[in-house]
Write a protein that holds these residues in place. Structure first.
Motif, PDB file in Angstrom:
ATOM      1  N   GLY A  81     -54.280 -40.260 -44.621  1.00 48.71           N
ATOM      2  CA  GLY A  81     -53.118 -40.920 -45.199  1.00 48.71           C
ATOM      3  C   GLY A  81     -52.340 -41.781 -44.229  1.00 48.71           C
ATOM      4  N   GLY A  82     -53.006 -42.440 -43.292  1.00 47.29           N
ATOM      5  CA  GLY A  82     -52.330 -43.322 -42.351  1.00 47.29           C
ATOM      6  C   GLY A  82     -51.741 -42.620 -41.143  1.00 47.29           C
ATOM      7  N   GLU A  83     -52.032 -41.335 -40.988  1.00 47.14           N
ATOM      8  CA  GLU A  83     -51.545 -40.616 -39.818  1.00 47.14           C
ATOM      9  C   GLU A  83     -52.680 -39.856 -39.147  1.00 47.14           C
ATOM     10  OE1 GLU A  83     -49.750 -36.570 -41.801  1.00 47.14           O
ATOM     11  OE2 GLU A  83     -48.413 -38.272 -41.595  1.00 47.14           O
ATOM     12  N   MET A  84     -52.587 -39.748 -37.828  1.00 42.43           N
ATOM     13  CA  MET A  84     -53.562 -38.991 -37.040  1.00 42.43           C
ATOM     14  C   MET A  84     -52.928 -37.663 -36.689  1.00 42.43           C
ATOM     15  SD  MET A  84     -56.523 -38.948 -35.808  1.00 42.43           S
ATOM     16  CE  MET A  84     -57.440 -37.954 -34.665  1.00 42.43           C
ATOM     17  N   GLN A  85     -53.630 -36.584 -37.001  1.00 43.26           N
ATOM     18  CA  GLN A  85     -53.089 -35.249 -36.775  1.00 43.26           C
ATOM     19  C   GLN A  85     -53.698 -34.639 -35.524  1.00 43.26           C
ATOM     20  OE1 GLN A  85     -53.743 -33.131 -40.439  1.00 43.26           O
ATOM     21  NE2 GLN A  85     -52.440 -34.510 -41.588  1.00 43.26           N
ATOM     22  N   TYR A  86     -52.859 -33.956 -34.755  1.00 35.55           N
ATOM     23  CA  TYR A  86     -53.267 -33.297 -33.522  1.00 35.55           C
ATOM     24  C   TYR A  86     -52.896 -31.830 -33.593  1.00 35.55           C
ATOM     25  CZ  TYR A  86     -53.935 -37.941 -31.666  1.00 35.55           C
ATOM     26  OH  TYR A  86     -54.385 -39.221 -31.467  1.00 35.55           O
ATOM     27  N   GLU A  87     -53.719 -31.012 -32.977  1.00 30.27           N
ATOM     28  CA  GLU A  87     -53.504 -29.571 -32.966  1.00 30.27           C
ATOM     29  C   GLU A  87     -53.195 -29.122 -31.545  1.00 30.27           C
ATOM     30  OE1 GLU A  87     -56.661 -26.168 -33.622  1.00 30.27           O
ATOM     31  OE2 GLU A  87     -56.171 -27.187 -35.506  1.00 30.27           O
ATOM     32  N   PHE A  88     -52.280 -28.163 -31.414  1.00 29.17           N
ATOM     33  CA  PHE A  88     -51.941 -27.617 -30.105  1.00 29.17           C
ATOM     34  C   PHE A  88     -52.985 -26.589 -29.680  1.00 29.17           C
ATOM     35  CE2 PHE A  88     -47.349 -28.183 -31.607  1.00 29.17           C
ATOM     36  CZ  PHE A  88     -47.234 -29.418 -31.020  1.00 29.17           C
ATOM     37  N   LYS A  89     -53.518 -26.757 -28.492  1.00 28.87           N
ATOM     38  CA  LYS A  89     -54.286 -25.684 -27.876  1.00 28.87           C
ATOM     39  C   LYS A  89     -53.312 -24.771 -27.141  1.00 28.87           C
ATOM     40  CE  LYS A  89     -58.798 -27.618 -26.965  1.00 28.87           C
ATOM     41  NZ  LYS A  89     -59.744 -27.900 -25.892  1.00 28.87           N
ATOM     42  N   ARG A  90     -52.264 -25.405 -26.586  1.00 34.95           N
ATOM     43  CA  ARG A  90     -51.199 -24.683 -25.894  1.00 34.95           C
ATOM     44  C   ARG A  90     -49.928 -25.502 -26.042  1.00 34.95           C
ATOM     45  NH1 ARG A  90     -48.700 -25.472 -21.033  1.00 34.95           N
ATOM     46  NH2 ARG A  90     -50.205 -27.016 -20.381  1.00 34.95           N
ATOM     47  N   ALA A  91     -48.822 -24.839 -26.365  1.00 37.62           N
ATOM     48  CA  ALA A  91     -47.519 -25.501 -26.447  1.00 37.62           C
ATOM     49  C   ALA A  91     -46.513 -24.621 -25.719  1.00 37.62           C
ATOM     50  CB  ALA A  91     -47.098 -25.712 -27.896  1.00 37.62           C
ATOM     51  N   THR A  92     -46.095 -25.067 -24.544  1.00 35.99           N
ATOM     52  CA  THR A  92     -45.165 -24.302 -23.721  1.00 35.99           C
ATOM     53  C   THR A  92     -43.782 -24.922 -23.820  1.00 35.99           C
ATOM     54  OG1 THR A  92     -46.971 -23.817 -22.199  1.00 35.99           O
ATOM     55  CG2 THR A  92     -44.735 -23.437 -21.400  1.00 35.99           C
ATOM     56  N   ALA A  93     -42.813 -24.107 -24.223  1.00 35.20           N
ATOM     57  CA  ALA A  93     -41.439 -24.582 -24.306  1.00 35.20           C
ATOM     58  C   ALA A  93     -40.909 -24.841 -22.903  1.00 35.20           C
ATOM     59  CB  ALA A  93     -40.571 -23.553 -25.012  1.00 35.20           C
ATOM     60  N   VAL A  94     -40.181 -25.922 -22.740  1.00 31.27           N
ATOM     61  CA  VAL A  94     -39.614 -26.284 -21.444  1.00 31.27           C
ATOM     62  C   VAL A  94     -38.264 -25.594 -21.310  1.00 31.27           C
ATOM     63  CG1 VAL A  94     -38.774 -28.204 -20.051  1.00 31.27           C
ATOM     64  CG2 VAL A  94     -40.821 -28.478 -21.447  1.00 31.27           C
ATOM     65  N   ALA A  95     -38.060 -24.909 -20.184  1.00 31.70           N
ATOM     66  CA  ALA A  95     -36.795 -24.215 -19.934  1.00 31.70           C
ATOM     67  C   ALA A  95     -35.937 -25.048 -18.991  1.00 31.70           C
ATOM     68  CB  ALA A  95     -37.071 -22.846 -19.323  1.00 31.70           C
ATOM     69  N   ASP A  96     -34.618 -24.873 -19.110  1.00 29.45           N
ATOM     70  CA  ASP A  96     -33.719 -25.626 -18.230  1.00 29.45           C
ATOM     71  C   ASP A  96     -33.438 -24.882 -16.928  1.00 29.45           C
ATOM     72  OD1 ASP A  96     -32.260 -23.624 -19.356  1.00 29.45           O
ATOM     73  OD2 ASP A  96     -30.519 -24.855 -19.856  1.00 29.45           O
ATOM     74  N   LYS A  97     -33.962 -23.664 -16.799  1.00 23.30           N
ATOM     75  CA  LYS A  97     -33.802 -22.870 -15.573  1.00 23.30           C
ATOM     76  C   LYS A  97     -35.186 -22.435 -15.105  1.00 23.30           C
ATOM     77  CE  LYS A  97     -29.556 -20.898 -17.378  1.00 23.30           C
ATOM     78  NZ  LYS A  97     -28.938 -19.700 -17.915  1.00 23.30           N
ATOM     79  N   PRO A  98     -35.359 -22.233 -13.794  1.00 22.06           N
ATOM     80  CA  PRO A  98     -36.656 -21.738 -13.333  1.00 22.06           C
ATOM     81  C   PRO A  98     -36.892 -20.308 -13.815  1.00 22.06           C
ATOM     82  CG  PRO A  98     -35.094 -21.852 -11.515  1.00 22.06           C
ATOM     83  CD  PRO A  98     -34.434 -22.460 -12.705  1.00 22.06           C
TER      84      PRO A  98
END
Length: 118
Positions: A81-98
């Motif tokens: 439908g006019g869009e390319m879909q991508y799947e996450f193998k890994r999605a890591t949330a970015v934290a503002d602190k170490p």
């Protein structure tokens, strides 16, 4: 009732749907310094506009405006439908602190004060 739509009508509906998604989405995907608009995102992946965005693969960063949300490893799954879909193998949330590698007590001091040896 017929569910058949002429090709021109279906293309017009797809174009209007893509335009509405582009206007409403603040999400962006950043790959090697290039930034592309994300049309929609779900738990396991996201979609970008087909034909405008080159084929993506590997490590990407996802932003909501200027806020860095995720660092992801992706693979393309399908074009529809006019869009390319991508799947996450890994999605890591970015934290503002170490990340801490030890337990910090809630009542622990923030820092230590030194004394002057004058």
């Amino acid at each position: 009732m017929s569910t058949y739509l002429p090709k021109e009508v279906q293309e017009g509906l797809d174009a209007a749907r893509l335009l509405a998604m582009k206007k409403s989405s603040r999400l962006r995907v950043c790959v090697e310094g290039e930034v592309y608009r994300v049309l929609r995102m779900w738990k396991d992946g996201f979609a970008v506009e087909e034909g405008v965005v080159p084929n993506l693969r590997g490590l990407v960063d996802i932003y909501d405006g200027t806020n860095h949300l995720y660092q992801c490893l992706i693979v393309g799954t399908e074009a529809e439908g006019g869009e390319m879909q991508y799947e996450f193998k890994r999605a890591t949330a970015v934290a503002d602190k170490p990340a801490l590698d030890f337990y910090r007590a809630p009542d622990a001091p923030v820092g230590l004060l030194g004394h002057d040896a004058a």
